[in-house]
Every structure is written in structure tokens, then in C-alpha cells.
Write a protein that holds these residues in place. Structure first.
Motif, PDB file in Angstrom:
ATOM      1  N   ALA A  28       0.864  -1.188   0.000  1.00  0.00           N
ATOM      2  CA  ALA A  28       0.000   0.000   0.000  1.00  0.00           C
ATOM      3  C   ALA A  28       0.896   1.232   0.000  1.00  0.00           C
ATOM      4  O   ALA A  28       2.121   1.120   0.152  1.00  0.00           O
ATOM      5  CB  ALA A  28      -0.920   0.019   1.228  1.00  0.00           C
ATOM      6  N   GLY A  29       0.260   2.396  -0.167  1.00  0.00           N
ATOM      7  CA  GLY A  29       0.934   3.676   0.003  1.00  0.00           C
ATOM      8  C   GLY A  29       2.214   3.813  -0.793  1.00  0.00           C
ATOM      9  O   GLY A  29       2.259   3.488  -1.985  1.00  0.00           O
ATOM     10  N   SER A  30       3.264   4.281  -0.113  1.00  0.00           N
ATOM     11  CA  SER A  30       4.503   4.616  -0.827  1.00  0.00           C
ATOM     12  C   SER A  30       5.191   3.377  -1.403  1.00  0.00           C
ATOM     13  O   SER A  30       5.884   3.468  -2.410  1.00  0.00           O
ATOM     14  CB  SER A  30       5.457   5.387   0.086  1.00  0.00           C
ATOM     15  OG  SER A  30       5.939   4.563   1.107  1.00  0.00           O
ATOM     16  N   LEU A  31       4.988   2.211  -0.790  1.00  0.00           N
ATOM     17  CA  LEU A  31       5.601   0.988  -1.353  1.00  0.00           C
ATOM     18  C   LEU A  31       4.962   0.646  -2.698  1.00  0.00           C
ATOM     19  O   LEU A  31       5.663   0.312  -3.665  1.00  0.00           O
ATOM     20  CB  LEU A  31       5.483  -0.193  -0.386  1.00  0.00           C
ATOM     21  CG  LEU A  31       6.020  -1.522  -0.926  1.00  0.00           C
ATOM     22  CD1 LEU A  31       6.821  -2.270   0.118  1.00  0.00           C
ATOM     23  CD2 LEU A  31       4.895  -2.410  -1.447  1.00  0.00           C
ATOM     24  N   PHE A  90       2.090  -0.128   9.286  1.00  0.00           N
ATOM     25  CA  PHE A  90       2.094   0.856  10.383  1.00  0.00           C
ATOM     26  C   PHE A  90       3.504   1.385  10.608  1.00  0.00           C
ATOM     27  O   PHE A  90       4.472   0.835  10.089  1.00  0.00           O
ATOM     28  CB  PHE A  90       1.548   0.254  11.687  1.00  0.00           C
ATOM     29  CG  PHE A  90       2.285  -0.978  12.170  1.00  0.00           C
ATOM     30  CD1 PHE A  90       1.962  -2.232  11.676  1.00  0.00           C
ATOM     31  CD2 PHE A  90       3.301  -0.887  13.109  1.00  0.00           C
ATOM     32  CE1 PHE A  90       2.637  -3.375  12.111  1.00  0.00           C
ATOM     33  CE2 PHE A  90       3.977  -2.025  13.556  1.00  0.00           C
ATOM     34  CZ  PHE A  90       3.642  -3.265  13.044  1.00  0.00           C
ATOM     35  N   LYS A  91       3.564   2.462  11.411  1.00  0.00           N
ATOM     36  CA  LYS A  91       4.837   3.119  11.732  1.00  0.00           C
ATOM     37  C   LYS A  91       5.055   3.101  13.241  1.00  0.00           C
ATOM     38  O   LYS A  91       4.125   3.380  14.004  1.00  0.00           O
ATOM     39  CB  LYS A  91       4.777   4.556  11.227  1.00  0.00           C
ATOM     40  CG  LYS A  91       6.010   5.387  11.429  1.00  0.00           C
ATOM     41  CD  LYS A  91       6.059   6.204  12.692  1.00  0.00           C
ATOM     42  CE  LYS A  91       4.987   7.251  12.832  1.00  0.00           C
ATOM     43  NZ  LYS A  91       5.134   8.023  14.113  1.00  0.00           N
ATOM     44  N   ASP A 100      -3.799   7.303  12.785  1.00  0.00           N
ATOM     45  CA  ASP A 100      -2.864   8.234  12.136  1.00  0.00           C
ATOM     46  C   ASP A 100      -1.620   7.501  11.631  1.00  0.00           C
ATOM     47  O   ASP A 100      -0.966   7.971  10.695  1.00  0.00           O
ATOM     48  CB  ASP A 100      -2.371   9.299  13.138  1.00  0.00           C
ATOM     49  CG  ASP A 100      -3.326  10.470  13.285  1.00  0.00           C
ATOM     50  OD1 ASP A 100      -4.487  10.368  12.874  1.00  0.00           O
ATOM     51  OD2 ASP A 100      -2.890  11.507  13.845  1.00  0.00           O
ATOM     52  N   THR A 101      -1.271   6.418  12.292  1.00  0.00           N
ATOM     53  CA  THR A 101       0.035   5.793  12.032  1.00  0.00           C
ATOM     54  C   THR A 101      -0.071   4.356  11.509  1.00  0.00           C
ATOM     55  O   THR A 101       0.966   3.704  11.322  1.00  0.00           O
ATOM     56  CB  THR A 101       0.887   5.781  13.327  1.00  0.00           C
ATOM     57  OG1 THR A 101       0.236   4.964  14.303  1.00  0.00           O
ATOM     58  CG2 THR A 101       1.079   7.190  13.886  1.00  0.00           C
ATOM     59  N   ARG A 111      -2.402   1.586   8.753  1.00  0.00           N
ATOM     60  CA  ARG A 111      -3.488   1.395   7.789  1.00  0.00           C
ATOM     61  C   ARG A 111      -4.345   0.230   8.273  1.00  0.00           C
ATOM     62  O   ARG A 111      -3.829  -0.875   8.483  1.00  0.00           O
ATOM     63  CB  ARG A 111      -2.943   1.092   6.381  1.00  0.00           C
ATOM     64  CG  ARG A 111      -2.390   2.304   5.689  1.00  0.00           C
ATOM     65  CD  ARG A 111      -2.174   2.110   4.194  1.00  0.00           C
ATOM     66  NE  ARG A 111      -1.894   3.397   3.580  1.00  0.00           N
ATOM     67  CZ  ARG A 111      -0.659   3.878   3.368  1.00  0.00           C
ATOM     68  NH1 ARG A 111       0.393   3.154   3.668  1.00  0.00           N
ATOM     69  NH2 ARG A 111      -0.512   5.069   2.852  1.00  0.00           N
TER      70      ARG A 111
HETATM   71  N1  UDP Z   1       3.325   6.603   8.436  1.00  0.00           N
HETATM   72  C1  UDP Z   1       3.284   7.441   9.539  1.00  0.00           C
HETATM   73  N2  UDP Z   1       3.988   8.612   9.499  1.00  0.00           N
HETATM   74  C2  UDP Z   1       4.721   9.008   8.428  1.00  0.00           C
HETATM   75  C3  UDP Z   1       4.758   8.149   7.298  1.00  0.00           C
HETATM   76  C4  UDP Z   1       4.058   6.959   7.347  1.00  0.00           C
HETATM   77  O1  UDP Z   1       2.644   7.127  10.534  1.00  0.00           O
HETATM   78  O2  UDP Z   1       5.340  10.092   8.458  1.00  0.00           O
HETATM   79  C5  UDP Z   1       2.580   5.316   8.451  1.00  0.00           C
HETATM   80  C6  UDP Z   1       1.366   5.365   7.524  1.00  0.00           C
HETATM   81  O3  UDP Z   1       0.206   5.685   8.265  1.00  0.00           O
HETATM   82  C7  UDP Z   1       1.294   3.930   7.023  1.00  0.00           C
HETATM   83  C8  UDP Z   1       2.735   3.424   7.073  1.00  0.00           C
HETATM   84  O4  UDP Z   1       3.428   4.308   7.945  1.00  0.00           O
HETATM   85  O5  UDP Z   1       0.515   3.140   7.922  1.00  0.00           O
HETATM   86  C9  UDP Z   1       3.398   3.376   5.718  1.00  0.00           C
HETATM   87  O6  UDP Z   1       3.269   4.615   5.111  1.00  0.00           O
HETATM   88  P1  UDP Z   1       3.812   4.881   3.622  1.00  0.00           P
HETATM   89  O7  UDP Z   1       5.286   4.738   3.608  1.00  0.00           O
HETATM   90  O8  UDP Z   1       3.048   4.058   2.674  1.00  0.00           O
HETATM   91  O9  UDP Z   1       3.588   6.426   3.393  1.00  0.00           O
HETATM   92  P2  UDP Z   1       2.361   7.254   2.880  1.00  0.00           P
HETATM   93  O10 UDP Z   1       1.680   6.488   1.807  1.00  0.00           O
HETATM   94  O11 UDP Z   1       1.531   7.464   4.118  1.00  0.00           O
HETATM   95  O12 UDP Z   1       3.032   8.510   2.417  1.00  0.00           O
END
Ligand code: UDP
Ligand code: ADP
Length: 237
Positions: free
Chosen positions: A98-101, A176-177, A197-198, A200
Motif C-alpha cells: 500500500a501507500g509509498s511501497l 504501520f509506523k 494516524d500511524t 493502515r
Molecule cells: N506513516 C506514519 N507517518 C509518516 C509516514 C508513514 O505514521 O510520516 C505510516 C502510515 O500511516 C502507514 C505506514 O506508515 O501506515 C506506511 O506509510 P507509507 O510509507 O506508505 O507512506 P504514505 O503512503 O503514508 O506517504
């Protein structure tokens, strides 16, 4: 316990000193930001929900052998935690793409992976939290070899405990982070927050998003999603 001066105001929380030098109070705000602060808004009720959820999860993790900064919840939005020096890393754990990956590797959101993936980002807003690896981390001295090994071990343990926990409320934990810190006596502990917030969170049946992606992506129903996660967590108790 006396609440003293504000030490720091971040995007989602304020941190206050107390009359005990080893303890601070975190105060959760309703403010929401995305795209590293470029998008701003408010999610009504978020502060109280994130405080409640973080504290429940941290207590569950602590019981299962993961040391955390949690000490005591003192109001709907405020919690006493051990004061730590934060390791300047965002430790990301992923179960499903998901997201950035997805963006970086061209893998559609929702694609399951053969095993969990850990990623590290250097916590630096000006640089947009660039991804780094264990060589960067030890070379720059952000953590030593023993600490980064411990962080990876805790991150995977947190992942399996959270996966099991969220399954009971019909939620898939996508990614999650985490943030870790070092206490005055040198102990590495889990710090910061674990919240919509942190993380998915997707409903396990409908795959409906129940997290901050609704805010990041202007999907609407942001408050409803946070309330729904709070409701499921409270029923679980
Ligand atoms: N995340 C976060 N803080 C950040 C960046 C990411 O809590 O500054 C969490 C985000 O909610 C997700 C996970 O880390 O659950 C992976 O995020 P991703 O790298 O996909 O980044 P995004 O798409 O949020 O930019
Ligand atoms: P940001 O700084 O990214 O805007 P927040 O608004 O959540 O984030 O601010 C909370 C700050 O407090 C973060 O910088 C976080 O790393 C830090 N923090 C979290 N837990 C602790 C702790 N136990 N002791 C000291 N600082 C902490």
C-alpha cells in the motif's frame, strides 16, 4: 504529578515536562496533517481516540513482553509516559502492499506479501523522511548494531501481536509506523503512538479504509472511520 512547561509542539501532539525529570505528559490534538505538513485539517475527536487506542495497545504489548513508554492515562487526551531520547527513525512494518511501497515498486495496493517487510526512514521533515538502511543508521550513529537488531525484533513482535489483536475486531492491519526511544537508564522502549494516524486499517470483509488515508486522499467519512475503530476496540474490552 505536576504538569509543567510545554517542551515541544508537534503536528499531532504536545509534550509537557513534569516535576519528575524521567516523565513527560503527551497531549493529543485533533489537528491532522499529511504530505509532511503540506496538507492541514482537523479531525474532530481524533485526539481522544488516538490517546485511548495507543494506551490500550501499549498495555497489551507490554503484557506480551514488549517494553513501552506507557505509564498512566490521566485524562481523555493526556498520558504520562517515560521521557525518552527518540531514535530518529520511522520504523515501518508492512503486511500488504500500500501507500509509498505500491508507488515505488509499482505493486497494486492490496497485494499480499510473502512475509512482513521492515523499512526505516530518517525522521527529518525538511528532507521528507528519506528511506535509509541499517548501514546508514549505524554509520550515522542514529542507533548502534545492538539497538537496531533489537528494534527489528520488537517491530516484528509488535506486528504479530497487533495482527492477532486486530483480527478479533475484523480489521486487517496493512502497515504501520513505530518510533522507539531510549530511557534515562539506557533501556530501548516503544514510544510515540499507535493509532489510525500511524496505521493502515482495512475492514476484513469490505476492505473499507478505517484510517488516516481517508483524510490524506480526501475520501470523506474521516471522523466516522476513527469512531468506528474506537467502537470496535471498546467492544473488544
Ligand atoms: N506513516 C506514519 N507517518 C509518516 C509516514 C508513514 O505514521 O510520516 C505510516 C502510515 O500511516 C502507514 C505506514 O506508515 O501506515 C506506511 O506509510 P507509507 O510509507 O506508505 O507512506 P504514505 O503512503 O503514508 O506517504
Ligand atoms: P511530529 O513531531 O512528527 O509532528 P507529534 O505531533 O506526534 O509528531 O509530536 C510528538 C513528538 O514527541 C514526536 O517528535 C515524538 O517523536 C516525540 N515523543 C514520543 N514519545 C516520546 C517520549 N516518550 N519521550 C519524548 N518524546 C517523545
Amino acid at each position: 504529578m505536576k504538569k509543567l512547561e510545554q517542551l515541544y509542539e508537534g503536528k499531532a501532539k504536545k509534550v509537557f515536562a513534569t516535576d519528575d525529570p524521567n516523565l513527560v505528559i503527551v497531549d493529543y490534538k485533533d489537528d491532522a496533517t499529511a504530505l509532511n505538513g503540506k496538507k492541514r485539517g482537523t479531525i474532530e475527536g481524533k485526539g481522544a481516540i488516538n490517546n485511548m487506542m495507543t494506551n490500550r495497545l501499549m498495555q497489551m504489548l507490554e503484557k506480551n513482553g514488549v517494553p513501552t513508554h506507557f505509564v498512566e492515562e490521566i485524562s481523555q487526551r493526556e498520558t504520562v509516559v517515560k521521557k525518552v531520547t527518540i531514535v530518529p527513525l520511522e520504523v515501518i512494518v508492512r503486511n500488504v502492499a500500500a501507500g509509498s511501497l505500491s508507488k515505488r515498486l509499482g505493486i497494486p495496493e492490496g497485494t499480499p506479501m510473502r512475509k512482513p517487510v521492515i523499512e526505516y526512514c530518517y525522521k527529518c521533515d525538511e528532507l521528507d523522511d528519506p528511506m535509509v538502511n541499517e548501514y546508514h543508521i549505524t554509520a550515522m550513529g542514529w542507533a548502534d548494531e545492538a539497538q537496531i537488531a533489537q528494534i527489528a525484533e520488537y517491530a516484528l513482535k509488535v506486528n504479530s501481536l497487533l495482527l492477532r489483536y486486530f483480527k478479533t475486531i475484523n480489521v486487517d492491519l496493512i502497515d504501520f509506523k513505530l518510533e522507539f526511544g531510549v530511557t534515562g537508564d539506557g533501556t530501548l522502549v516503544l514510544a510515540d503512538e499507535i493509532s489510525p494516524d500511524t496505521c493502515r486499517f482495512w475492514d476484513a470483509d469490505t476492505h473499507e479504509k478505517l484510517d488516516k488515508d481517508r483524510f490524506r486522499r480526501d475520501m470523506g467519512g474521516v471522523e466516522d472511520a476513527y469512531n468506528e475503530m474506537a467502537r470496535r476496540l471498546q467492544i473488544e474490552e
